[in-house]
Design an enzyme around this catalytic site. Structure first.
Site, short mmCIF file in Angstrom:
data_model
loop_
_atom_site.label_atom_id
_atom_site.label_comp_id
_atom_site.label_asym_id
_atom_site.label_seq_id
_atom_site.Cartn_x
_atom_site.Cartn_y
_atom_site.Cartn_z
CG ASP A 75 40.85 47.69 0.34
OD1 ASP A 75 41.43 47.83 1.42
OD2 ASP A 75 40.91 46.65 -0.33
CE1 TYR A 130 41.69 47.17 9.89
CE2 TYR A 130 40.92 46.68 7.67
CZ TYR A 130 41.80 47.32 8.51
OH TYR A 130 42.78 48.12 7.98
CE LYS A 145 41.52 51.83 9.43
NZ LYS A 145 42.64 52.39 10.23
CD1 TRP A 197 44.15 44.92 -1.34
CD2 TRP A 197 45.23 43.80 -2.96
NE1 TRP A 197 43.23 44.13 -2.01
CE2 TRP A 197 43.87 43.45 -3.01
CE3 TRP A 197 46.09 43.25 -3.88
CZ2 TRP A 197 43.35 42.54 -3.94
CZ3 TRP A 197 45.58 42.35 -4.81
CH2 TRP A 197 44.24 42.00 -4.83
P1 NDP Z 1 50.38 47.58 10.99
O1 NDP Z 1 49.51 46.54 11.61
O2 NDP Z 1 51.65 47.14 10.34
O3 NDP Z 1 50.76 48.68 12.05
C1 NDP Z 1 49.81 49.20 12.95
C2 NDP Z 1 50.57 49.62 14.18
O4 NDP Z 1 49.65 50.21 15.09
C3 NDP Z 1 51.21 48.43 14.91
O5 NDP Z 1 52.56 48.72 15.22
C4 NDP Z 1 50.38 48.32 16.18
O6 NDP Z 1 51.09 47.87 17.29
C5 NDP Z 1 49.99 49.77 16.39
N1 NDP Z 1 48.88 49.91 17.32
C6 NDP Z 1 47.83 49.08 17.53
N2 NDP Z 1 47.06 49.57 18.52
C7 NDP Z 1 47.62 50.72 18.93
C8 NDP Z 1 47.30 51.69 19.93
N3 NDP Z 1 46.24 51.55 20.72
N4 NDP Z 1 48.12 52.75 20.07
C9 NDP Z 1 49.22 52.89 19.31
N5 NDP Z 1 49.60 52.02 18.38
C10 NDP Z 1 48.79 50.95 18.18
O7 NDP Z 1 49.48 48.38 9.95
P2 NDP Z 1 49.90 49.09 8.59
O8 NDP Z 1 51.13 49.90 8.81
O9 NDP Z 1 49.87 48.08 7.52
O10 NDP Z 1 48.63 50.01 8.37
C11 NDP Z 1 48.68 51.43 8.47
C12 NDP Z 1 47.29 51.97 8.22
O11 NDP Z 1 46.84 51.59 6.92
C13 NDP Z 1 46.21 51.47 9.19
O12 NDP Z 1 45.32 52.51 9.47
C14 NDP Z 1 45.49 50.38 8.41
O13 NDP Z 1 44.17 50.22 8.85
C15 NDP Z 1 45.57 50.95 7.01
N6 NDP Z 1 45.48 49.96 5.96
C16 NDP Z 1 46.33 48.88 5.93
C17 NDP Z 1 46.24 47.94 4.94
C18 NDP Z 1 47.13 46.75 4.91
O14 NDP Z 1 47.02 45.95 3.96
N7 NDP Z 1 48.04 46.57 5.86
C19 NDP Z 1 45.27 48.08 3.85
C20 NDP Z 1 44.43 49.25 3.96
C21 NDP Z 1 44.56 50.14 4.97
P3 NDP Z 1 50.99 46.32 17.73
O15 NDP Z 1 51.71 45.57 16.65
O16 NDP Z 1 51.65 46.32 19.05
O17 NDP Z 1 49.53 45.98 17.77
#
Ligand code: NDP
Length: 294
Positions: free
Chosen positions: A104, A127, A131, A152
């Site tokens: 969002d 960010y 995205k 969220w």
């Molecule tokens: P998290 O931050 O919980 O998980 C993201 C994961 O990606 C982490 O385990 C991170 O590892 C890993 N990561 C980072 N860089 C790399 C890389 N180069 N290669 C492989 N893995 C990598 O995110 P969410 O699960 O919450 O989010 C999932 C999706 O939803 C994302 O695309 C996010 O942008 C989107 N989103 C999330 C929201 C939220 O509120 N959380 C809201 C809206 C959208 P490490 O921890 O080691 O960095």
């Protein structure tokens, strides 16, 4: 048997896919954390896709440190734009269907009606900008990719608002939470289930952007109040304005998503956000019952 690859397997959404995989042994799963697949390394993406030949890839890997991104644009770009594009290119090369996640935060949040996929984007921070650029890069490499904009996100895993509130509610007698940012919380486990339904739908469903969040609307203050109410926490909650809680990155004030497109295209039934909160609290029962002051 369909082969399903999930990247970012140690994040919130990735962990929910791990749970979903246990419930769906009719599919062959490979769920990889950053150490097994760094999506910022193009040759690693190509090699894994070529070697394992998945039918579907869920890209749950992302740079999600919203405030840190303000001073680390290159780091956020590397994962959210370059990494996403590289994964999409590898999917295109092997005929793999890709479902990628966005946010969002691509919207400015100035509207006061639910946001459609076609509404103007205007990210207010690094960010959100990465995205948005990531969405465009993915669709450029693979026009059939499914992009899900969500908001969220919380779960029983990792860092999220619900878990922070549970912890702070245990520690403090009083808590201030902003009430002038309005949106819809989304439980990551429901997002994983919905994603699978989308990805396994007939290919005719078409690529492009789809909004997904839970139904209903609340402020962060309302979200916190519901968490405390359901978890039996009696910490006093005080509503404050965003101006009283400055952060490096600006957040959209209004990020309620219109979900008509995803519901009509994929026949999804989306629960109310309070349903998701109750279920995730139940998953965290040992934690939430510790919080109970009854
Ligand atoms: P998290 O931050 O919980 O998980 C993201 C994961 O990606 C982490 O385990 C991170 O590892 C890993 N990561 C980072 N860089 C790399 C890389 N180069 N290669 C492989 N893995 C990598 O995110 P969410 O699960 O919450 O989010 C999932 C999706 O939803 C994302 O695309 C996010 O942008 C989107 N989103 C999330 C929201 C939220 O509120 N959380 C809201 C809206 C959208 P490490 O921890 O080691 O960095």
């Amino acid at each position: 048997m369909k082969r399903i690859l999930v990247t970012g397997g140690d994040g919130q959404l990735g962990q929910c896919f791990r749970q979903l995989a246990l419930a769906r042994p009719d599919l062959r799963w490979k769920i990889v954390g950053r150490t097994e697949l760094d999506i910022a390394r193009p040759e690693a993406c190509r090699a894994l896709l070529a070697d394992w030949q998945p039918d579907v890839c869920f890209n749950a890997a992302a740079y999600t440190a919203v405030d840190k991104a303000e001073s680390d644009e290159a780091g956020a770009w590397q994962v959210n734009v370059d990494g996403a594009a590289q994964l999409a290119a590898a999917c295109a090369a092997t005929g793999c269907r890709l479902l990628h996640y966005s946010t969002d935060y691509v919207y400015a949040g100035h509207y006061n009606r639910p946001l459609r996929e076609t509404d103007e984007t205007d990210p207010q921070g690094v960010y959100g900008a990465t995205k948005l650029a990531g969405e465009q890069a993915v669709l450029q490499q693979l026009p059939s990719a499914l992009i899900v904009r969500t908001s969220w996100v919380y779960s029983a895993y990792g860092h999220n608002f619900l878990r922070s509130m549970l912890r702070l509610g245990r520690e403090r007698a009083q808590l201030r939470v902003v009430f002038d940012q309005v949106g819809s919380p989304t439980a990551a486990d429901d997002l994983a289930v919905a994603s699978l339904q989308m990805a396994l739908a007939p290919v005719a469903a078409g690529g492009g952007i789809y909004n997904y969040s839970h139904e209903g609307v609340c402020s962060w203050y309302d979200f916190a109040a519901a968490i405390f109410e359901m978890a039996g926490i009696r910490t006093e909650l005080l509503p404050i304005e965003s101006a009283d809680f400055p952060t490096p990155a600006r957040r959209p004030n209004f990020s309620v998503l219109n979900k008509t497109k995803i519901k009509e295209t994929f026949g999804l039934q989306i629960p109310h956000w309070r349903t998701g909160v109750r279920r995730v609290l139940n998953q965290l029962e040992p934690v939430s019952s510790n919080n109970s002051q009854t």
